[in-house]
Motif scaffolding. Structure first.
Motif, PDB file in Angstrom:
ATOM      1  N   ILE A 101       4.034  -2.177  -0.927  1.00 42.50           N
ATOM      2  CA  ILE A 101       3.087  -2.205   0.185  1.00 42.50           C
ATOM      3  C   ILE A 101       1.721  -1.821  -0.381  1.00 42.50           C
ATOM      4  O   ILE A 101       1.557  -0.723  -0.928  1.00 42.50           O
ATOM      5  CB  ILE A 101       3.512  -1.223   1.293  1.00 42.50           C
ATOM      6  CG1 ILE A 101       4.922  -1.593   1.792  1.00 42.50           C
ATOM      7  CG2 ILE A 101       2.499  -1.207   2.422  1.00 42.50           C
ATOM      8  CD1 ILE A 101       5.596  -0.515   2.597  1.00 42.50           C
ATOM      9  N   ILE A 102       0.751  -2.731  -0.254  1.00 41.37           N
ATOM     10  CA  ILE A 102      -0.587  -2.491  -0.797  1.00 41.37           C
ATOM     11  C   ILE A 102      -1.588  -2.490   0.343  1.00 41.37           C
ATOM     12  O   ILE A 102      -1.632  -3.416   1.158  1.00 41.37           O
ATOM     13  CB  ILE A 102      -0.958  -3.564  -1.843  1.00 41.37           C
ATOM     14  CG1 ILE A 102       0.035  -3.528  -3.008  1.00 41.37           C
ATOM     15  CG2 ILE A 102      -2.389  -3.351  -2.351  1.00 41.37           C
ATOM     16  CD1 ILE A 102      -0.192  -4.581  -4.067  1.00 41.37           C
ATOM     17  N   GLY A 103      -2.420  -1.448   0.401  1.00 43.09           N
ATOM     18  CA  GLY A 103      -3.425  -1.304   1.441  1.00 43.09           C
ATOM     19  C   GLY A 103      -4.591  -2.266   1.268  1.00 43.09           C
ATOM     20  O   GLY A 103      -4.593  -3.147   0.404  1.00 43.09           O
ATOM     21  N   LYS A 104      -5.606  -2.043   2.066  1.00 44.23           N
ATOM     22  CA  LYS A 104      -6.791  -2.907   2.099  1.00 44.23           C
ATOM     23  C   LYS A 104      -7.816  -2.460   1.042  1.00 44.23           C
ATOM     24  O   LYS A 104      -7.882  -1.292   0.678  1.00 44.23           O
ATOM     25  CB  LYS A 104      -7.440  -2.828   3.478  1.00 44.23           C
ATOM     26  CG  LYS A 104      -6.516  -3.253   4.606  1.00 44.23           C
ATOM     27  CD  LYS A 104      -7.163  -2.948   5.944  1.00 44.23           C
ATOM     28  CE  LYS A 104      -6.184  -3.205   7.077  1.00 44.23           C
ATOM     29  NZ  LYS A 104      -6.696  -2.693   8.346  1.00 44.23           N
ATOM     30  N   PHE A 105      -8.622  -3.410   0.592  1.00 43.19           N
ATOM     31  CA  PHE A 105      -9.762  -3.160  -0.295  1.00 43.19           C
ATOM     32  C   PHE A 105      -9.366  -2.516  -1.621  1.00 43.19           C
ATOM     33  O   PHE A 105     -10.093  -1.685  -2.163  1.00 43.19           O
ATOM     34  CB  PHE A 105     -10.843  -2.332   0.410  1.00 43.19           C
ATOM     35  CG  PHE A 105     -11.401  -2.995   1.626  1.00 43.19           C
ATOM     36  CD1 PHE A 105     -12.351  -3.993   1.527  1.00 43.19           C
ATOM     37  CD2 PHE A 105     -10.948  -2.640   2.885  1.00 43.19           C
ATOM     38  CE1 PHE A 105     -12.851  -4.626   2.649  1.00 43.19           C
ATOM     39  CE2 PHE A 105     -11.445  -3.266   4.023  1.00 43.19           C
ATOM     40  CZ  PHE A 105     -12.394  -4.261   3.901  1.00 43.19           C
ATOM     41  N   CYS A 106      -8.215  -2.884  -2.155  1.00 41.91           N
ATOM     42  CA  CYS A 106      -7.788  -2.377  -3.460  1.00 41.91           C
ATOM     43  C   CYS A 106      -8.339  -3.276  -4.564  1.00 41.91           C
ATOM     44  O   CYS A 106      -8.431  -4.489  -4.402  1.00 41.91           O
ATOM     45  CB  CYS A 106      -6.267  -2.315  -3.542  1.00 41.91           C
ATOM     46  SG  CYS A 106      -5.573  -1.027  -2.489  1.00 41.91           S
TER      47      CYS A 106
END
Length: 166
Positions: free
Chosen positions: A18-23
């Protein structure tokens, strides 16, 4: 990204990335999923079942024998330097920075910088007050029309002014 950066991703194993936003994920960064593991509680670590046929019939299900470390969770606004390796089940907090060529084997707190093999704490990015303000603000969840107005705050290096504006 899926083909070269997420390794051993078998949905039947049950863990997720699970990868968040703006990475910002630099070239060569790899996420190792749980099914990359081998059993370590028996004489051999070899996954004999992969040979198929009689080999597979004589051993327990390979995936069921592996340690399950849970989902790998990457927060929002995380920056990965080149060629990082993220191990299964690790949680990386919002705003963290992972130094180039690091191997992350343990959780990383929000707004911290880690690096090395294994990755170790280097320092906090900001003081506790600003970290708490940023975690409460959750700028990455702003609608686009409000986010564009917040850009001057997000790019301001005068952190005392940033605290006032948040």
């Amino acid at each position: 990204m899926k083909k070269n950066n997420i390794l051993f991703n078998y949905s039947e194993f049950g863990d997720r990335l699970i990868i968040g936003k703006f990475c910002s994920i630099a070239s060569g960064t790899q996420f190792i999923m749980g099914s990359a593991n081998h059993r370590i509680n028996s004489v051999s670590t070899y996954p004999f079942a992969v040979m198929g046929g009689e080999w597979a019939k004589r051993v327990p299900d390979h995936l069921a024998q592996l340690p399950f470390k849970g989902d790998t969770v990457i927060g929002n606004d995380v920056w990965f330097g080149r060629h990082c390796v993220i191990m299964p089940g690790v949680h990386i907090g919002d705003g963290a920075i992972i130094g180039a060529h690091s191997v992350v084997t343990k959780d990383v707190k929000p707004y911290t910088i880690v690096g090395g093999n294994p990755a170790r704490f280097i320092r906090k990015r900001f003081d506790d007050e600003l970290i708490e303000l940023l975690l409460q603000w959750k700028w990455w969840d702003l609608p686009p029309e409000r986010l564009v107005d917040a850009l001057p705050i997000l790019c301001n290096s005068d952190l005392d002014e940033v605290k006032k504006q948040i």
